[in-house]
Design a protein around this motif. Structure first.
Motif, PDB file in Angstrom:
ATOM      1  N   THR A 272       0.816  -1.202   0.000  1.00 24.63           N
ATOM      2  CA  THR A 272       0.000   0.000   0.000  1.00 24.63           C
ATOM      3  C   THR A 272       0.857   1.262   0.000  1.00 24.63           C
ATOM      4  O   THR A 272       0.345   2.336  -0.228  1.00 24.63           O
ATOM      5  CB  THR A 272      -0.926   0.047   1.229  1.00 24.63           C
ATOM      6  N   VAL A 273       2.119   1.127   0.286  1.00 23.29           N
ATOM      7  CA  VAL A 273       2.970   2.330   0.250  1.00 23.29           C
ATOM      8  C   VAL A 273       4.016   2.246  -0.842  1.00 23.29           C
ATOM      9  O   VAL A 273       4.404   3.245  -1.424  1.00 23.29           O
ATOM     10  CB  VAL A 273       3.651   2.589   1.614  1.00 23.29           C
ATOM     11  N   ALA A 274       4.468   1.067  -1.087  1.00 22.22           N
ATOM     12  CA  ALA A 274       5.423   0.847  -2.163  1.00 22.22           C
ATOM     13  C   ALA A 274       5.698  -0.639  -2.200  1.00 22.22           C
ATOM     14  O   ALA A 274       5.598  -1.311  -1.187  1.00 22.22           O
ATOM     15  CB  ALA A 274       6.731   1.603  -1.924  1.00 22.22           C
ATOM     16  N   SER A 275       6.026  -1.122  -3.355  1.00 24.07           N
ATOM     17  CA  SER A 275       6.364  -2.529  -3.442  1.00 24.07           C
ATOM     18  C   SER A 275       7.628  -2.779  -2.626  1.00 24.07           C
ATOM     19  O   SER A 275       8.553  -1.981  -2.657  1.00 24.07           O
ATOM     20  CB  SER A 275       6.617  -2.904  -4.892  1.00 24.07           C
ATOM     21  N   PRO A 276       7.670  -3.889  -1.894  1.00 26.29           N
ATOM     22  CA  PRO A 276       8.839  -4.106  -1.051  1.00 26.29           C
ATOM     23  C   PRO A 276      10.067  -4.537  -1.836  1.00 26.29           C
ATOM     24  O   PRO A 276      11.164  -4.566  -1.316  1.00 26.29           O
ATOM     25  CB  PRO A 276       8.390  -5.221  -0.110  1.00 26.29           C
ATOM     26  N   ASP A 277       9.872  -4.901  -3.090  1.00 28.63           N
ATOM     27  CA  ASP A 277      11.036  -5.423  -3.784  1.00 28.63           C
ATOM     28  C   ASP A 277      11.893  -4.309  -4.382  1.00 28.63           C
ATOM     29  O   ASP A 277      13.073  -4.186  -4.085  1.00 28.63           O
ATOM     30  CB  ASP A 277      10.647  -6.451  -4.844  1.00 28.63           C
ATOM     31  N   SER A 278      11.295  -3.476  -5.185  1.00 28.46           N
ATOM     32  CA  SER A 278      12.185  -2.512  -5.838  1.00 28.46           C
ATOM     33  C   SER A 278      11.688  -1.085  -5.728  1.00 28.46           C
ATOM     34  O   SER A 278      12.324  -0.185  -6.253  1.00 28.46           O
ATOM     35  CB  SER A 278      12.326  -2.867  -7.309  1.00 28.46           C
ATOM     36  N   ASN A 279      10.579  -0.872  -5.114  1.00 22.58           N
ATOM     37  CA  ASN A 279      10.057   0.486  -5.087  1.00 22.58           C
ATOM     38  C   ASN A 279      10.366   1.196  -3.784  1.00 22.58           C
ATOM     39  O   ASN A 279      10.468   0.586  -2.741  1.00 22.58           O
ATOM     40  CB  ASN A 279       8.550   0.470  -5.323  1.00 22.58           C
ATOM     41  N   VAL A 280      10.458   2.457  -3.903  1.00 17.29           N
ATOM     42  CA  VAL A 280      10.866   3.264  -2.766  1.00 17.29           C
ATOM     43  C   VAL A 280       9.727   4.214  -2.400  1.00 17.29           C
ATOM     44  O   VAL A 280       9.281   5.004  -3.235  1.00 17.29           O
ATOM     45  CB  VAL A 280      12.120   4.080  -3.112  1.00 17.29           C
ATOM     46  N   ALA A 281       9.272   4.090  -1.192  1.00 12.82           N
ATOM     47  CA  ALA A 281       8.255   5.031  -0.716  1.00 12.82           C
ATOM     48  C   ALA A 281       8.899   6.410  -0.574  1.00 12.82           C
ATOM     49  O   ALA A 281      10.052   6.524  -0.182  1.00 12.82           O
ATOM     50  CB  ALA A 281       7.703   4.562   0.620  1.00 12.82           C
ATOM     51  N   VAL A 282       8.140   7.420  -0.915  1.00 14.25           N
ATOM     52  CA  VAL A 282       8.680   8.780  -0.853  1.00 14.25           C
ATOM     53  C   VAL A 282       7.803   9.610   0.086  1.00 14.25           C
ATOM     54  O   VAL A 282       6.579   9.603  -0.030  1.00 14.25           O
ATOM     55  CB  VAL A 282       8.700   9.440  -2.247  1.00 14.25           C
ATOM     56  N   VAL A 283       8.467  10.260   0.999  1.00 13.16           N
ATOM     57  CA  VAL A 283       7.746  11.135   1.925  1.00 13.16           C
ATOM     58  C   VAL A 283       8.386  12.513   1.882  1.00 13.16           C
ATOM     59  O   VAL A 283       9.606  12.639   2.049  1.00 13.16           O
ATOM     60  CB  VAL A 283       7.801  10.587   3.371  1.00 13.16           C
ATOM     61  N   GLU A 284       7.590  13.509   1.609  1.00 10.09           N
ATOM     62  CA  GLU A 284       8.098  14.877   1.611  1.00 10.09           C
ATOM     63  C   GLU A 284       7.741  15.549   2.930  1.00 10.09           C
ATOM     64  O   GLU A 284       6.602  15.441   3.396  1.00 10.09           O
ATOM     65  CB  GLU A 284       7.495  15.673   0.455  1.00 10.09           C
ATOM     66  N   LEU A 285       8.741  16.212   3.488  1.00 14.36           N
ATOM     67  CA  LEU A 285       8.505  16.916   4.749  1.00 14.36           C
ATOM     68  C   LEU A 285       8.781  18.401   4.547  1.00 14.36           C
ATOM     69  O   LEU A 285       9.755  18.765   3.900  1.00 14.36           O
ATOM     70  CB  LEU A 285       9.425  16.397   5.849  1.00 14.36           C
ATOM     71  N   THR A 286       7.926  19.203   5.096  1.00 17.50           N
ATOM     72  CA  THR A 286       8.181  20.637   5.086  1.00 17.50           C
ATOM     73  C   THR A 286       8.729  21.018   6.453  1.00 17.50           C
ATOM     74  O   THR A 286       8.097  20.733   7.475  1.00 17.50           O
ATOM     75  CB  THR A 286       6.886  21.420   4.824  1.00 17.50           C
ATOM     76  N   VAL A 287       9.900  21.594   6.435  1.00 13.39           N
ATOM     77  CA  VAL A 287      10.547  21.930   7.708  1.00 13.39           C
ATOM     78  C   VAL A 287      10.703  23.444   7.826  1.00 13.39           C
ATOM     79  O   VAL A 287      10.718  24.164   6.818  1.00 13.39           O
ATOM     80  CB  VAL A 287      11.939  21.262   7.837  1.00 13.39           C
ATOM     81  N   VAL A 288      10.804  23.871   9.043  1.00 13.64           N
ATOM     82  CA  VAL A 288      11.001  25.300   9.279  1.00 13.64           C
ATOM     83  C   VAL A 288      12.410  25.697   8.877  1.00 13.64           C
ATOM     84  O   VAL A 288      12.633  26.704   8.213  1.00 13.64           O
ATOM     85  CB  VAL A 288      10.758  25.630  10.765  1.00 13.64           C
ATOM     86  N   ASP A 289      13.353  24.859   9.289  1.00 15.85           N
ATOM     87  CA  ASP A 289      14.754  25.149   9.004  1.00 15.85           C
ATOM     88  C   ASP A 289      15.403  23.859   8.512  1.00 15.85           C
ATOM     89  O   ASP A 289      15.298  22.813   9.162  1.00 15.85           O
ATOM     90  CB  ASP A 289      15.442  25.642  10.289  1.00 15.85           C
ATOM     91  N   ILE A 290      16.067  23.957   7.399  1.00 13.84           N
ATOM     92  CA  ILE A 290      16.550  22.743   6.742  1.00 13.84           C
ATOM     93  C   ILE A 290      17.615  22.043   7.569  1.00 13.84           C
ATOM     94  O   ILE A 290      17.634  20.816   7.683  1.00 13.84           O
ATOM     95  CB  ILE A 290      17.047  23.080   5.313  1.00 13.84           C
ATOM     96  N   ASP A 291      18.503  22.808   8.162  1.00 21.12           N
ATOM     97  CA  ASP A 291      19.572  22.191   8.939  1.00 21.12           C
ATOM     98  C   ASP A 291      19.039  21.552  10.217  1.00 21.12           C
ATOM     99  O   ASP A 291      19.394  20.434  10.584  1.00 21.12           O
ATOM    100  CB  ASP A 291      20.655  23.223   9.286  1.00 21.12           C
ATOM    101  N   LYS A 292      18.161  22.272  10.846  1.00 16.78           N
ATOM    102  CA  LYS A 292      17.575  21.727  12.074  1.00 16.78           C
ATOM    103  C   LYS A 292      16.746  20.490  11.756  1.00 16.78           C
ATOM    104  O   LYS A 292      16.742  19.510  12.506  1.00 16.78           O
ATOM    105  CB  LYS A 292      16.705  22.802  12.743  1.00 16.78           C
ATOM    106  N   GLY A 293      16.052  20.558  10.641  1.00 10.82           N
ATOM    107  CA  GLY A 293      15.264  19.402  10.224  1.00 10.82           C
ATOM    108  C   GLY A 293      16.150  18.197   9.975  1.00 10.82           C
ATOM    109  O   GLY A 293      15.829  17.077  10.377  1.00 10.82           O
ATOM    110  N   ALA A 294      17.290  18.437   9.339  1.00 11.13           N
ATOM    111  CA  ALA A 294      18.216  17.334   9.054  1.00 11.13           C
ATOM    112  C   ALA A 294      18.740  16.730  10.351  1.00 11.13           C
ATOM    113  O   ALA A 294      18.859  15.515  10.492  1.00 11.13           O
ATOM    114  CB  ALA A 294      19.359  17.841   8.188  1.00 11.13           C
TER     115      ALA A 294
END
Lengths: 564, 194
Positions: A272-294
């Motif tokens: 339901t999120v991605a095939s377990p064999d070769s597909n990669v689930a993608v999640v986008e996050l919106t962060v306030v500050d990129i460094d802090k988010g990292a």
């Protein structure tokens, strides 16, 4: 504020509860009035605050208490006059005739429909279907489509029932989510409480800006499961009486709400999120500050026992960080059991100060084993590596296989590149074809936000890319250890680099979507067979951290909320 | 796409036909949603549990009178609200201070905050406490409408069915609830958070 357009209207607009005429008025005002924009933004922020509460589950003893009490209550059947024997026979006969007529109608419709096309999301309302089947013209074909979907859904019903039987305290909440289709503030379905009153992209964008709403929105918010839903295209095509689920939603994230996405990860229903064999689930996050988010996401992954697996030995990542411009982003590529990734995402939802929102995106498909496909490895040049560097990555005949970390590293870079390529395609198409986006609730195509999320290149032929070789790739990768890799990705790529990315994007385009929609039944059965591993199967996931940026091509989109 | 296996309507029919376990499925389906909504409407975990329990039992008793004109959940929530009104007439638990209530009801902010930085946990905890406090200070009519919209995700139409007022009244209540809540929070929260 224009007294003729009270704030109450803006509040209702935010909720998607205005008439088309009112919406026109509000959107015109939003385009002209800073006060109106401020009011909408404040409503969105308030909504975000209210959604920041964790979802409280009922005490575990509630069900047993209710059962105890109801067991003592006699069941009262609905009042119904007792018919005389002859009347009852007439009733029975009439019911039989009616049932036979309905069945005949369904069979006729079934036979005239071309079933060769890909199946899509389901709509279940057999009564409505029967009504439509009796109707002439387009309605009959709609009925056929619905019937098609209903039958497909019925086939998987037993699977779902079985899945629903799974019991454990930790899955109670997720089970509830499974029973619902969950509208989210950032979710197109949320925008469709009723036909004709769907808010524009503008409100949706503001809601996305509102913070953690997506994660915290309750499964209670579901379009109720007994309410019929229609997911077969634009809302304008939805038959009267059906709640619209715009097709664009399926393109965005396979039609999954965040809650459903988490459920899939937790329960090991990774199809339901991605095939377990070769597909990669993608999640986008919106962060306030990129460094802090990292920094924060690394802490969260470590907390969930997902170790950092890769050392930046060549300093490429550090160099990329130095080159990072305002549009750069950070990606984290992780391979870990689904339940751990789900927990990490839940943790992210609990940090609204850092992570404003997250949304699942269409999965990306790993092309194939890069050892076996040199051409592809060269074509998708990871992070602007030179040809000689790429060539050096490939093993020669008889060469000792490289360490798995190298494999994972190359894999991470490929998938990041595919992601960048997809975004470039979307951005370019938005410029070249400003009406290429999906229709909004009224079937009107909008530009800007829509294009950003729904690539025009998302055709099925592109999605098929490497489907046939997925298994081959999976076999080579099954033994990989888990872990994550963090990369800083400058987006100020040269035109040449962009072209390389775009020309080769098709190999990585949305394989999971194809698999999901075409093989849903088969996958569901496989999932049932292997559910004992629930949550423990490795899932590849690309977290993409974007700083809170204004949306391109704003149009009617209000100014995004800036948070310090 | 996840599709629910059995509709509410079917479960109700099955229950009325003598299958009590069908009602159990309805309970499992809606217990968390109902509890969560009641928790924020009533402001007390204990009350929410009591009222949810009472509502389900009452719904079971009255199941044969359910006409299906509204969604089962809307009907259930209406029963719950009526039950809460009756219960409040008997006890006056809502009059306790917000702080006391917070301590009693176990509504402490989630302890799942994963950050290693204490400031995160403090910020989230404080903010949730303040929002809860402001929410509790709204009139019940406003709070109910807003909770059903924002936390339960009901449409205006569904809210109108639950609280038995016209659609326009729902719109007005939600708007006014937002205004009041915003005003209260403006004095409690940092401006950039609101």
């Amino acid at each position: 504020m224009n007294p003729q357009v009270p704030e109450e209207l803006i509040s209702a607009y935010f909720d998607g509860e205005v008439t088309p005429e009112e919406r026109v008025v509000v959107e015109r005002l939003l385009a002209d009035s800073e006060d109106a924009q401020r009011s909408l933004n404040e409503t969105a922020r308030l909504s975000g605050l209210l959604h920041s509460f964790p979802r409280e589950s009922a005490p575990v003893e509630l069900v047993s208490k209710i059962r105890q009490l109801t067991d003592q209550v006699p069941l009262v059947p609905p009042a119904r006059p007792v018919a005389a024997t002859s009347d009852r026979w007439r009733e029975l006969k009439a019911a039989l005739i009616s049932a036979m007529a309905t069945a005949a109608g369904i069979l006729i419709v079934w036979n005239i429909v071309d079933h060769s096309g890909p199946s899509r999301a389901v709509a279940l309302n057999t009564q409505k279907t029967a009504e439509l089947a009796r109707a002439p013209g387009p309605a009959a074909s709609e009925a056929a489509v619905l019937q098609d979907h209903a039958i497909a859904a019925a086939d998987s019903e037993s699977v779902l029932e079985d899945l629903a039987e799974q019991r454990s305290p930790s899955t109670e909440r997720r089970k509830a989510a499974k029973q619902s289709v969950v509208p989210m503030p950032g979710d197109a379905r949320k925008s469709a409480p009723s036909l004709g009153s769907i808010p524009a992209v503008a409100a949706d964008a503001v809601k996305r800006e509102a913070g953690t709403a997506d994660l915290k929105k309750t499964d209670a918010a579901a379009i109720s499961e007994d309410a019929p839903s229609f997911a077969g295209g634009s809302p304008a095509q939805a038959p009267a009486g059906f709640r619209a689920q715009p097709e664009v939603d399926n393109v965005t994230n396979l039609g999954l709400s965040n809650e459903e996405f988490l459920t899939g990860l937790h329960n090991g229903n990774v199809y339901t999120v991605a095939s377990p064999d070769s597909n990669v689930a993608v999640v986008e996050l919106t962060v306030v500050d990129i460094d802090k988010g990292a920094e924060s996401i690394q802490v969260l992954l470590k907390k969930r026992e997902i170790p950092q697996r890769f050392n930046d030995t060549d300093g490429a990542n550090a160099k990329a960080k130095q080159q990072a411009n305002a549009d750069s982003f950070v990606v984290v590529y992780a391979i870990a059991p689904g339940d751990r990734l789900a927990k990490a995402l839940e943790d992210i939802g609990n940090q609204p100060e850092t992570f404003l929102q997250w949304n699942s995106q269409p999965p990306l498909q790993l092309p194939t084993n890069e050892f076996a496909d040199r051409k592809l490895a060269a074509a998708i040049d990871p992070l602007a590596k030179s040809d000689s560097q790429t060539e050096a990555l490939k093993p020669g005949a008889g060469e000792v296989p490289r360490q798995e970390t190298e494999v994972e590293q190359a894999e991470a870079e490929q998938i990041v590149n595919a992601y960048v390529g997809r975004n470039l395609l979307v951005q370019n198409s938005a410029v070249a074809n400003p009406v290429a986006g999906p229709p909004d609730a009224d079937g009107i195509k909008e530009k800007g936000v829509a294009e950003r999320q729904y690539p025009v290149g998302n055709s099925r032929s592109m999605q098929r890319g490497f489907g046939n070789r997925a298994g081959e790739y999976a076999n080579a990768k099954d033994q990989l250890a888990g872990g994550y890799k963090l990369l800083h990705v400058p987006t100020n790529k040269s035109l040449e680099q962009q072209n390389v990315l775009l020309n080769n994007l098709n190999v990585a385009q949305n394989g999971g979507l194809e698999m999901f929609s075409r093989n849903g039944r088969r996958l569901a059965q496989e999932d049932k067979a292997s559910r004992a591993e629930a949550g423990t199967r490795p899932v590849r996931m690309l977290f993409v951290l974007h700083a809170n940026q204004p949306e391109p091509a704003a149009g009617a989109v209000p100014a995004p909320i800036r948070q310090k | 796409m996840i599709v629910n296996a059995t509709s509410d309507e079917t479960l109700i029919h099955q229950c009325l036909a003598g299958r009590r376990e069908a009602f159990g499925q309805l309970v499992e389906r809606y217990q968390h949603r109902l509890y969560h909504g009641l928790l924020h409407v009533l402001g007390s975990a204990e009350d929410a549990q009591d009222i949810a329990q009472e509502a389900f039992v009452s719904a079971f008793e009255k199941l044969s009178s359910f006409k299906g004109q509204a969604a089962f959940y809307s009907w259930l929530f209406r029963i719950a609200l009526n039950a809460s009104v009756s219960a409040r007439r008997k006890t006056r638990r809502m009059s306790v201070s917000v702080e006391t209530r917070r301590e009693e009801n176990g509504l402490e902010p989630s302890d799942e905050n994963p950050s290693t930085e204490p400031s995160y946990a403090m910020d989230v905890a404080d903010r949730q406490r303040l929002v809860r406090q402001a929410l509790a200070e709204l009139s019940e009519e406003f709070r109910t409408a807003l909770v059903l919209k924002e936390m339960d995700g009901m449409s205006y139409e569904e809210i109108a069915e639950v609280v038995e007022v016209p659609l326009g009244t729902v719109r007005s209540r939600i708007h006014r609830a937002r205004l009041e809540l915003r005003a209260k929070l403006a004095t409690l929260l940092k401006p950039e958070l609101l």
